[in-house]
Enzyme design. Structure first.
Site, short mmCIF file in Angstrom:
data_model
loop_
_atom_site.label_atom_id
_atom_site.label_comp_id
_atom_site.label_asym_id
_atom_site.label_seq_id
_atom_site.Cartn_x
_atom_site.Cartn_y
_atom_site.Cartn_z
N LEU A 47 0.85 -0.90 0.25
CA LEU A 47 0.45 -0.20 -0.37
C LEU A 47 0.27 1.44 0.25
O LEU A 47 2.30 1.22 1.10
CB LEU A 47 -1.29 0.07 1.56
CG LEU A 47 -2.29 -0.55 1.21
CD1 LEU A 47 -2.58 -0.43 2.15
CD2 LEU A 47 -2.88 -0.28 -0.13
N ASP A 48 0.33 2.49 -0.83
CA ASP A 48 1.29 3.26 -0.75
C ASP A 48 1.58 4.18 0.71
O ASP A 48 0.77 4.15 1.13
CB ASP A 48 0.60 4.77 -1.82
CG ASP A 48 0.76 4.23 -3.59
OD1 ASP A 48 1.92 2.92 -3.69
OD2 ASP A 48 0.64 4.57 -4.16
#
Length: 306
Positions: A47-48
């Protein structure tokens, strides 16, 4: 004075973590690992830092099965801001173009419908995909553009949750490999005004829901037994596979990597979860080879099945 190292534990299981804003997936993983003093840990998909939400973290023996979650469908709540295109496709990038926004709700809903189903996406430059051993975002930061091929993904459904004329919140159910930033940008281009993501939250993956996840802050407020009680067993990662149970003599050979005779009505090679019949202990995975035998393909460590 040097700090005393905390002894690591053999922790086995899956933690459903609610990753906070501004923290990388690896940063969240390392914090969780420290809280559990776990000897081994890994996550199941990046996940960024600007994204929040569900990040399954695997400890110990569960890491052997984490790859199964990489292929799983995902669900996101995304906030799409219209009128600005950025270098990264989200709020972290520099604005490269601005256009007026004159989008009706009906036009937006029609655009969302056109992106539902099998689509092709060109992965963004600001992504962790590798080219000649380096992540694409490393080239992007140097101003180098690498040609990327379009990839096939599936958008199972998009629901419009809210829209104020400038910003839309959408619920997206999609296949692995889908870039929600790219989806937001493409929707903006179809509507003629451009767009970028101003928020992203993963709400589900592989049947796990965000409502069952715990935050790092909540973990810090619990003692070790309470943290351990949150862990799911390793076999939840392969619960989509059919199962078989073995007797004691078959278990002895199976756990030592030997194929065991087993009658199954299978026309093709199939992968199974394998359990010890007497106590339902998970042993690992096997493949049916079509010759009345189960071949071990991934086993738990000996101490986990003794």
């Amino acid at each position: 004075m040097s700090q005393v190292r905390r002894p690591k534990r053999d922790v086995d299981g899956v933690l459903l973590l609610d990753k906070p804003l501004g923290v990388s997936s690896n940063g969240a993983l390392q914090k969780a690992r420290w809280l559990f003093t776990a000897a081994k840990a890994g996550h199941t998909g990046v996940l960024d830092p600007l994204a929040t939400g569900l990040l399954p973290v695997c400890f110990g023996e569960a890491t052997k099965f984490s790859s199964f979650l990489l292929d799983a469908d995902k669900r996101y709540t995304a906030t799409v801001a219209f009128g600005r295109v950025t270098t990264t496709g989200d709020v972290e990038g520099e604005v490269v173009s601005e256009r007026p926004v004159d989008v009706s709700r009906s036009a937006l809903e029609a655009a969302l419908d056109r992106f539902t189903g099998p689509i092709r996406q060109v992965p963004p430059m600001y992504s962790a995909l590798k080219f000649q051993g380096k992540a694409l975002y490393e080239y992007a930061r140097q101003g180098i553009e690498i040609e990327r091929k379009a990839r096939d993904v599936i958008i199972h459904g998009i629901d419009l949750l809210s829209f104020d004329g400038k910003e839309a919140v959408i619920d997206v159910r999609c296949s692995k490999g889908t870039y929600i930033r790219t989806l937001g940008e493409d929707i903006g281009e179809m509507l003629g005004c451009g767009a970028h993501l101003s928020g992203l939250r993963r709400t589900a993956t592989a049947g796990f829901e965000i409502g069952s996840a715990v935050t790092l802050e909540a973990l810090e407020g619990r003692d070790v037994p309470e943290r351990d009680a949150l862990l799911l067993p390793p076999d939840v990662l392969v619960r989509h596979l059919p199962e078989v149970s073995l007797g004691e003599s078959e278990c002895f050979r199976f756990c030592r990597g030997q194929a065991v005779r087993f009658s199954l009505n299978c026309a093709i090679m199939t992968r199974f979860r394998v359990y010890r019949e007497v106590d339902r202990k998970f042993l690992g995975l096997a493949e049916w080879r079509g010759d009345s035998s189960l071949q071990p393909v991934r086993l738990l460590a000996a101490q986990a099945v003794s």
